[in-house]
Write an enzyme that holds these catalytic residues in place. Sequence first.
Site, PDB file in Angstrom:
ATOM      1  N   TYR A   9       0.817  -1.217   0.000  1.00 31.56           N
ATOM      2  CA  TYR A   9       0.000   0.000   0.000  1.00 31.56           C
ATOM      3  C   TYR A   9       0.854   1.272   0.000  1.00 31.56           C
ATOM      4  O   TYR A   9       0.485   2.277   0.613  1.00 31.56           O
ATOM      5  CB  TYR A   9      -0.939   0.016   1.216  1.00 31.56           C
ATOM      6  CG  TYR A   9      -1.766  -1.232   1.389  1.00 31.56           C
ATOM      7  CD1 TYR A   9      -2.605  -1.682   0.363  1.00 31.56           C
ATOM      8  CD2 TYR A   9      -1.711  -1.975   2.556  1.00 31.56           C
ATOM      9  CE1 TYR A   9      -3.368  -2.826   0.508  1.00 31.56           C
ATOM     10  CE2 TYR A   9      -2.460  -3.123   2.721  1.00 31.56           C
ATOM     11  CZ  TYR A   9      -3.284  -3.552   1.686  1.00 31.56           C
ATOM     12  OH  TYR A   9      -4.041  -4.689   1.835  1.00 31.56           O
ATOM     13  N   TYR A 137     -14.643  -5.082   2.792  1.00 30.82           N
ATOM     14  CA  TYR A 137     -13.273  -5.450   2.444  1.00 30.82           C
ATOM     15  C   TYR A 137     -13.070  -6.891   2.907  1.00 30.82           C
ATOM     16  O   TYR A 137     -13.252  -7.206   4.092  1.00 30.82           O
ATOM     17  CB  TYR A 137     -12.234  -4.548   3.120  1.00 30.82           C
ATOM     18  CG  TYR A 137     -10.821  -5.041   2.912  1.00 30.82           C
ATOM     19  CD1 TYR A 137     -10.136  -4.739   1.741  1.00 30.82           C
ATOM     20  CD2 TYR A 137     -10.199  -5.856   3.842  1.00 30.82           C
ATOM     21  CE1 TYR A 137      -8.854  -5.223   1.521  1.00 30.82           C
ATOM     22  CE2 TYR A 137      -8.916  -6.341   3.637  1.00 30.82           C
ATOM     23  CZ  TYR A 137      -8.246  -6.028   2.478  1.00 30.82           C
ATOM     24  OH  TYR A 137      -6.995  -6.511   2.245  1.00 30.82           O
ATOM     25  N   ASP A 240     -17.372 -13.173   7.611  1.00 36.49           N
ATOM     26  CA  ASP A 240     -15.938 -12.915   7.579  1.00 36.49           C
ATOM     27  C   ASP A 240     -15.565 -12.316   8.937  1.00 36.49           C
ATOM     28  O   ASP A 240     -15.694 -11.113   9.161  1.00 36.49           O
ATOM     29  CB  ASP A 240     -15.623 -11.941   6.439  1.00 36.49           C
ATOM     30  CG  ASP A 240     -14.155 -11.526   6.386  1.00 36.49           C
ATOM     31  OD1 ASP A 240     -13.407 -11.864   7.325  1.00 36.49           O
ATOM     32  OD2 ASP A 240     -13.773 -10.838   5.420  1.00 36.49           O
ATOM     33  N   LYS A 269      -6.183 -13.586  11.712  1.00 37.27           N
ATOM     34  CA  LYS A 269      -5.632 -12.531  12.555  1.00 37.27           C
ATOM     35  C   LYS A 269      -5.445 -12.991  13.997  1.00 37.27           C
ATOM     36  O   LYS A 269      -4.444 -13.591  14.339  1.00 37.27           O
ATOM     37  CB  LYS A 269      -6.476 -11.264  12.460  1.00 37.27           C
ATOM     38  CG  LYS A 269      -6.379 -10.583  11.079  1.00 37.27           C
ATOM     39  CD  LYS A 269      -6.948  -9.202  11.102  1.00 37.27           C
ATOM     40  CE  LYS A 269      -6.907  -8.542   9.733  1.00 37.27           C
ATOM     41  NZ  LYS A 269      -5.563  -8.200   9.268  1.00 37.27           N
TER      42      LYS A 269
END
Length: 423
Positions: A9, A137, A240, A269
């Site tokens: 990014y 996202y 998600d 995560k």
Amino acid sequence: MSSPVWHPYAHLKTQAPAPKVVGGSGSHFTLESGEQLLDATCSWWCMIHGYGHPRLVAAIREQAGELCHVMLGGLTHDPADQLARELVRITPDGLNHVFYSDSGSVGMEVAMKMALQYQLLIGHPEKCKMLSLMKAYHGDTTGCMAVCDPEEGMHRLFASLLPQHHFAPAPSAPFNATPEQVAYDLAALRDVLASHHHEIAALLMEPLLQAAGGLNMTSPDYLRGARALCDEFGVLLIFDEVATGFGRTGKLFAANHANVTPDIMVLSKGLTGGYLGHAATLASDRVHDAFVGDSAHHAFMHGPTFMGNPLACRVALESLRVFEEERYLDKIAALSQQLSRALMDDSALNAHPAVADVRVLGATAVIEAHSAEALKGVGQFARERGVWLRPIGRWLYTMPAYIATDANITQITDVMKAWFLKR
């Protein structure tokens, strides 16, 4: 000599040299210069126990002396079996089957493939599209990019590469909205399902907290309504929980706020406490049992090399033990109260002309600015005050480690407020 590492990014022409991290302890990491920074993002939301946690480090070392890796194709091992049992135990009732992968994006790719193949196996091959939400996202891999927000999301450049799916409006009713307020959002979702359910395999959503798409915080009633609509229209429901799982919204899983069980749930995560890359895609009996059959199509053709890695499974088991034994949900509740007092109750911050909204959910807090330009330079500003902050677009946020002290949270929120109030 500059590093050959290509950073994510980053605009290569204007990016500043990346500070080199040489260690970490608790909520801080240490730079090569000796500078210590309080990590307000817990390293993209995964280092929930902080850095250098002795139990997690010891678990990795012990497992490394036994078995570092073996393929899960045709083989198994105790850490993978034990972790699967634990995930079935702690997730919403009915998610009884665990498919491993190595990252949240891949876990979502697994979920989408699983949903499409499920529909084919039960006789609905025409249901081959996904339904996602605006502001979503779900990751940076190709399949995931196709179900991220196509207008404001970061993947517009790749539109010509991506398959076309359906999108419903992002829910607008906040976490504490009344059912009547949520009804508008559910009516919009119903409209899309009514028009396109014949070709939709699954509805994907980040429950309660749409993270990288703008930290949109939504209502548990929306989850309950979405569950009912999916059942009505013969569509699978995929949660998600890569960002929301393991306490980030205040309960172990966001689904727990609504007492809803999705057909498929994706975790990553916080699964390993951030210490190794790993992911799990959990499925209900209904989904799993559709794959029991004699044809070649009944095999699920997916198998990441590092799925079920013993090191990752072992540290995930230890992470979960620490979470439960040290009553992390109580810690998160205290963090949430302190974040709310510091940010939501600050009238000067909320009235600032550059601030569009301030919101808190669990161990997540965000100050939404009217423009990304209003946050230009905030990273360096925070670093000079001993805090690592990395905004997303026009959203200045913190997702601290759950071990963060009152003093840590005060330091983070003081810096966030100081950027706007210059005090």
